[in-house]
Design a protein around this motif. Structure first.
Motif, PDB file in Angstrom:
ATOM      1  N   VAL A 155      -1.177   2.253   5.432  1.00  0.00           N
ATOM      2  CA  VAL A 155      -0.657   2.874   4.217  1.00  0.00           C
ATOM      3  C   VAL A 155      -0.981   4.365   4.213  1.00  0.00           C
ATOM      4  N   ALA A 156      -2.211   4.709   4.579  1.00  0.00           N
ATOM      5  CA  ALA A 156      -2.617   6.116   4.589  1.00  0.00           C
ATOM      6  C   ALA A 156      -1.802   6.914   5.603  1.00  0.00           C
ATOM      7  N   GLU A 157      -1.556   6.345   6.764  1.00  0.00           N
ATOM      8  CA  GLU A 157      -0.888   7.087   7.828  1.00  0.00           C
ATOM      9  C   GLU A 157       0.624   7.161   7.652  1.00  0.00           C
ATOM     10  N   THR A 158       1.212   6.173   7.004  1.00  0.00           N
ATOM     11  CA  THR A 158       2.664   6.185   6.812  1.00  0.00           C
ATOM     12  C   THR A 158       3.069   6.748   5.456  1.00  0.00           C
ATOM     13  N   GLY A 159       2.111   6.801   4.516  1.00  0.00           N
ATOM     14  CA  GLY A 159       2.401   7.384   3.220  1.00  0.00           C
ATOM     15  C   GLY A 159       3.079   6.465   2.227  1.00  0.00           C
ATOM     16  N   GLY A 160       3.092   5.165   2.501  1.00  0.00           N
ATOM     17  CA  GLY A 160       3.731   4.261   1.549  1.00  0.00           C
ATOM     18  C   GLY A 160       3.580   2.812   1.945  1.00  0.00           C
ATOM     19  N   PHE A 161       3.783   1.927   0.974  1.00  0.00           N
ATOM     20  CA  PHE A 161       3.633   0.502   1.226  1.00  0.00           C
ATOM     21  C   PHE A 161       4.780  -0.041   2.085  1.00  0.00           C
ATOM     22  N   SER A 162       5.999   0.435   1.841  1.00  0.00           N
ATOM     23  CA  SER A 162       7.150  -0.049   2.616  1.00  0.00           C
ATOM     24  C   SER A 162       7.022   0.350   4.083  1.00  0.00           C
ATOM     25  N   ALA A 163       6.667   1.608   4.319  1.00  0.00           N
ATOM     26  CA  ALA A 163       6.526   2.076   5.701  1.00  0.00           C
ATOM     27  C   ALA A 163       5.374   1.363   6.400  1.00  0.00           C
ATOM     28  N   ALA A 164       4.282   1.124   5.674  1.00  0.00           N
ATOM     29  CA  ALA A 164       3.156   0.390   6.263  1.00  0.00           C
ATOM     30  C   ALA A 164       3.568  -1.036   6.610  1.00  0.00           C
ATOM     31  N   ALA A 165       4.363  -1.654   5.722  1.00  0.00           N
ATOM     32  CA  ALA A 165       4.833  -3.011   5.990  1.00  0.00           C
ATOM     33  C   ALA A 165       5.685  -3.047   7.253  1.00  0.00           C
ATOM     34  N   ALA A 166       6.566  -2.048   7.416  1.00  0.00           N
ATOM     35  CA  ALA A 166       7.411  -1.996   8.608  1.00  0.00           C
ATOM     36  C   ALA A 166       6.570  -1.831   9.871  1.00  0.00           C
ATOM     37  N   ARG A 167       5.540  -0.999   9.774  1.00  0.00           N
ATOM     38  CA  ARG A 167       4.682  -0.793  10.956  1.00  0.00           C
ATOM     39  C   ARG A 167       3.952  -2.082  11.325  1.00  0.00           C
ATOM     40  N   LEU A 168       3.474  -2.809  10.334  1.00  0.00           N
ATOM     41  CA  LEU A 168       2.627  -3.975  10.589  1.00  0.00           C
ATOM     42  C   LEU A 168       3.416  -5.272  10.726  1.00  0.00           C
ATOM     43  N   GLY A 169       4.720  -5.246  10.440  1.00  0.00           N
ATOM     44  CA  GLY A 169       5.506  -6.463  10.499  1.00  0.00           C
ATOM     45  C   GLY A 169       5.239  -7.389   9.329  1.00  0.00           C
ATOM     46  N   LEU A 170       4.952  -6.805   8.169  1.00  0.00           N
ATOM     47  CA  LEU A 170       4.679  -7.574   6.963  1.00  0.00           C
ATOM     48  C   LEU A 170       5.721  -7.255   5.905  1.00  0.00           C
ATOM     49  N   THR A 171       5.685  -7.981   4.809  1.00  0.00           N
ATOM     50  CA  THR A 171       6.521  -7.638   3.673  1.00  0.00           C
ATOM     51  C   THR A 171       5.805  -6.605   2.813  1.00  0.00           C
ATOM     52  N   GLN A 172       6.580  -5.864   2.023  1.00  0.00           N
ATOM     53  CA  GLN A 172       5.970  -4.876   1.138  1.00  0.00           C
ATOM     54  C   GLN A 172       5.033  -5.548   0.135  1.00  0.00           C
ATOM     55  N   SER A 173       5.418  -6.699  -0.351  1.00  0.00           N
ATOM     56  CA  SER A 173       4.569  -7.387  -1.324  1.00  0.00           C
ATOM     57  C   SER A 173       3.247  -7.811  -0.700  1.00  0.00           C
ATOM     58  N   ALA A 174       3.269  -8.191   0.587  1.00  0.00           N
ATOM     59  CA  ALA A 174       2.025  -8.565   1.259  1.00  0.00           C
ATOM     60  C   ALA A 174       1.099  -7.359   1.392  1.00  0.00           C
ATOM     61  N   VAL A 175       1.673  -6.198   1.711  1.00  0.00           N
ATOM     62  CA  VAL A 175       0.865  -4.981   1.809  1.00  0.00           C
ATOM     63  C   VAL A 175       0.296  -4.624   0.444  1.00  0.00           C
ATOM     64  N   SER A 176       1.125  -4.665  -0.590  1.00  0.00           N
ATOM     65  CA  SER A 176       0.664  -4.347  -1.927  1.00  0.00           C
ATOM     66  C   SER A 176      -0.446  -5.290  -2.366  1.00  0.00           C
ATOM     67  N   HIS A 177      -0.261  -6.573  -2.093  1.00  0.00           N
ATOM     68  CA  HIS A 177      -1.281  -7.564  -2.456  1.00  0.00           C
ATOM     69  C   HIS A 177      -2.591  -7.291  -1.708  1.00  0.00           C
ATOM     70  N   SER A 178      -2.493  -6.934  -0.432  1.00  0.00           N
ATOM     71  CA  SER A 178      -3.685  -6.654   0.357  1.00  0.00           C
ATOM     72  C   SER A 178      -4.444  -5.449  -0.177  1.00  0.00           C
ATOM     73  N   VAL A 179      -3.700  -4.393  -0.528  1.00  0.00           N
ATOM     74  CA  VAL A 179      -4.348  -3.186  -1.048  1.00  0.00           C
ATOM     75  C   VAL A 179      -5.029  -3.478  -2.382  1.00  0.00           C
ATOM     76  N   ARG A 180      -4.342  -4.199  -3.242  1.00  0.00           N
ATOM     77  CA  ARG A 180      -4.954  -4.544  -4.533  1.00  0.00           C
ATOM     78  C   ARG A 180      -6.221  -5.370  -4.328  1.00  0.00           C
ATOM     79  N   GLY A 181      -6.170  -6.293  -3.391  1.00  0.00           N
ATOM     80  CA  GLY A 181      -7.352  -7.100  -3.106  1.00  0.00           C
ATOM     81  C   GLY A 181      -8.495  -6.262  -2.578  1.00  0.00           C
ATOM     82  N   SER A 182      -8.184  -5.299  -1.705  1.00  0.00           N
ATOM     83  CA  SER A 182      -9.224  -4.415  -1.164  1.00  0.00           C
ATOM     84  C   SER A 182      -9.835  -3.570  -2.269  1.00  0.00           C
ATOM     85  N   GLU A 183      -8.992  -3.053  -3.151  1.00  0.00           N
ATOM     86  CA  GLU A 183      -9.496  -2.246  -4.263  1.00  0.00           C
ATOM     87  C   GLU A 183     -10.402  -3.071  -5.172  1.00  0.00           C
TER      88      GLU A 183
END
Length: 297
Positions: free
Chosen positions: A15-43
């Motif tokens: 997320v930090a390197e791509t600047g967004g949840f959608s771009a991070a999801a594309a890089r990692l092969g995940l859905t945007q909702s999965a990335v958002s859920h992961s970040v919220r959980g980490s926070e």
């Protein structure tokens, strides 16, 4: 506090390197909702907001910057774990291997690193150095290490405390490799070099150097600032002014310039290595530090 799993750390970095949840999801092969859920959980686990969300993407908060830097460093340990285990208790060059990430300012990358890396890779052919030249402004090479983007940096150190020490909030370890005097460089044969305009560049480092300059009534304010020290040296050789440069920069001096010492009270900078406590214990970083310390002149 609940621990963050490696996959959660990878999400924070993406997320930090791509600047967004959608771009991070594309890089990692995940859905945007999965990335958002992961970040919220980490926070929730760390008890801090790590990213500012907006229409244009996501950017790390100060807490997020710190978390992402530590995440990169932790993930790096996972990467080197295999090589470290295989190399434990073995003395052969093949025992040390893998990518070794180095950040350095221009003149250090040009003059300090090559002979050290030549000896390092001769002794340990499994090591693959990756060198990034960074400007020694702001966080500089040390910032690349703190952010987890480099295993070791070559940087200018604080003259007030140049010995190996803890690096404060970033938890960095440093050690002095060389002390460099500054010298006056001016067009060869000029009858009155101190009357020339001063040429400078942004990286000409250190408040201690600036303090010394301000105490010299013969040094004018810089009228020209160049991109780097090599450009300054070229401009001096063309007769466009004088400059005050450290020894590493002066290794590229030609017959077009003369070099005059500034005396025993002249400024000195300390050039050294910067690493993290965890990287300092790895075989490759320890081997590189040994080669850098053995460098003469």
């Amino acid at each position: 506090m609940a621990e963050l799993a490696p996959h959660e750390l990878r999400v924070l970095v993406a997320v930090a390197e791509t600047g967004g949840f959608s771009a991070a999801a594309a890089r990692l092969g995940l859905t945007q909702s999965a990335v958002s859920h992961s970040v919220r959980g980490s926070e929730a686990k760390v008890g801090a907001v790590l990213f500012e969300r907006g229409r244009t993407g996501a950017s790390p908060t100060p807490a997020g910057e710190r978390a992402v830097g530590l995440a990169r460093r932790i993930l790096r340990l996972y990467e080197v774990l295999g090589a470290e285990v295989r190399g434990a208790g073995r003395d052969t060059g093949e025992a040390v291997g893998g990518v070794l990430r180095i950040a350095a300012f221009r003149s250090a990358a040009l003059h300090l690193l090559p002979p050290a890396l030549e000896r390092l890779t001769a002794r340990h052919p499994g090591i693959r150095p990756e060198v990034r030249v960074v400007r020694e402004l702001g966080a500089g090479a040390a910032g690349e290490v703190a952010a987890g983007r480099a295993d070791l940096g070559i940087a200018t150190l604080n003259a007030a405390a140049p010995a190996a020490r803890d690096g404060g909030a970033a938890g960095l370890l440093t050690g002095v490799l060389r002390e460099e005097k500054y010298a006056l460089v001016h067009p060869a044969g000029h009858p009155d070099p101190k009357a020339l305009p001063l040429l400078d560049w942004d990286e000409n480092c250190g408040s201690y150097t600036r303090d010394w300059w301000r105490a010299q009534d013969w040094i004018p304010r810089a009228t020209v600032k160049a991109e780097d020290d090599a450009m300054v040296l070229t401009m001096v050789g063309r007769g466009l002014g004088m400059a005050i440069l450290p020894e590493l920069s002066l290794r590229e001096a030609t017959a077009a310039v003369d070099i005059t010492g500034l005396g025993p009270s002249g400024p000195v900078r300390h050039v050294g290595y910067v690493t993290t406590p965890e990287s300092a214990s790895t075989l490759a970083v320890r081997a590189l530090i040994r080669e850098l310390r053995s460098e003469k002149g």
